[in-house]
Design an enzyme around this catalytic site. Sequence first.
Site, PDB file in Angstrom:
ATOM      1  CG  ASP A  48      -1.610   1.460   0.801  1.00 11.30           C
ATOM      2  OD1 ASP A  48      -1.833   1.614   1.384  1.00 11.30           O
ATOM      3  OD2 ASP A  48      -3.002   0.272   1.305  1.00 11.30           O
ATOM      4  NE  ARG A  49       0.031   1.647  -4.212  1.00 12.82           N
ATOM      5  CZ  ARG A  49      -1.010   0.910  -4.099  1.00 12.82           C
ATOM      6  NH1 ARG A  49      -0.544  -0.309  -3.818  1.00 12.82           N
ATOM      7  NH2 ARG A  49      -1.926   1.206  -4.452  1.00 12.82           N
ATOM      8  CB  THR A  50      -2.042   5.440   1.129  1.00 12.30           C
ATOM      9  OG1 THR A  50      -2.280   6.232   0.110  1.00 12.30           O
ATOM     10  CG2 THR A  50      -2.450   6.314   2.736  1.00 12.30           C
ATOM     11  CB  CYS A  84      -1.218   4.025  -9.672  1.00  7.09           C
ATOM     12  SG  CYS A  84      -1.348   4.248  -7.362  1.00  7.09           S
ATOM     13  CG  ASN A  85      -3.234  10.030  -9.592  1.00 11.50           C
ATOM     14  OD1 ASN A  85      -2.764  11.420 -10.536  1.00 11.50           O
ATOM     15  ND2 ASN A  85      -3.760   9.501  -9.635  1.00 11.50           N
ATOM     16  CB  THR A  86      -0.633   6.986  -3.684  1.00 13.51           C
ATOM     17  OG1 THR A  86      -1.423   7.537  -4.279  1.00 13.51           O
ATOM     18  CG2 THR A  86       0.369   7.556  -2.909  1.00 13.51           C
ATOM     19  CB  ALA A  87       2.481   4.359  -7.891  1.00 16.65           C
ATOM     20  CB  THR A 126      -4.073   9.028  -1.237  1.00 25.33           C
ATOM     21  OG1 THR A 126      -2.883   9.258  -1.710  1.00 25.33           O
ATOM     22  CG2 THR A 126      -4.724   8.302  -2.456  1.00 25.33           C
ATOM     23  CE  LYS A 165      -6.744   2.050  -3.710  1.00 22.02           C
ATOM     24  NZ  LYS A 165      -6.331   1.736  -4.008  1.00 22.02           N
ATOM     25  CB  CYS A 195      -6.592   9.289  -6.073  1.00 21.24           C
ATOM     26  SG  CYS A 195      -7.462   6.864  -5.793  1.00 21.24           S
TER      27      CYS A 195
END
Length: 243
Positions: A48-50, A84-87, A126, A165, A195
């Site tokens: 999990d990135r967040t 994926c934005n957070t990635a 996120t 999700k 996101c």
Amino acid sequence: MLRTLGVLGGMGPLATASFMNQVIALSPAKNDQEHIPMFIRNIPQIPDRTKFLMGIEDENPLFELKKGFKELTSLGVSCIVVPCNTAHYWYDALTQNADVHTISIIKSVIKQVKATTKQRVGILATTATLNMGIYQNAFEQHNIDFIEPNTQQQMAIMDGITAVKAGDLNTGRNLLSKAYESMLAQGADCVLFGCTEIPLVLATQAKQSPDTCLDTIAILAQECVNWAYADYKKSAHSLSNVA
């Protein structure tokens, strides 16, 4: 011959599927053979990135991201994208010294905003994407004004993303629709779906009011289509002239 697109996905699976569908829908293909060849790596087990970026979990996603990037490269793809934005916090580390073309979702969004007359962007993303300043830093570099959610709003946005999700699209839609409206009420002239789960439940807003929506999945998909067909169109034109 069309160049092959590699998709480092699974973050999450629904977003990856939506991205692939949009690439297909946006492609100017007249038959099967004119569609973009794609290798989709849809592995949801990437940490999990967040949670990592917020210090909740210790397992750094970068190792699995690099593994996926290497696997796609070994398949001979011409370009790799990460829907994926957070990635994209790891985008530079992931693509450094890469011998394959890549397209950044962040740079694609900046390009889209600069092509319009938008003055202020409301950010839905996120908590990790916000805390790391992934979009804020990019906006500041290009003199683009933005609005961030307050703490209470951000909690609701994360609840909405988590619901999507988990497959609870109705709850996600309700929470994220309110967040979208709140950004507009606070003076944003467009809202960033920062996101890739968010566009999955705000499709109605994107259809009815496209000028107020920055759909990161759609923006990245269009950039991929533009890239894939650029040389193909030139080649087809050359062949038709020869014929």
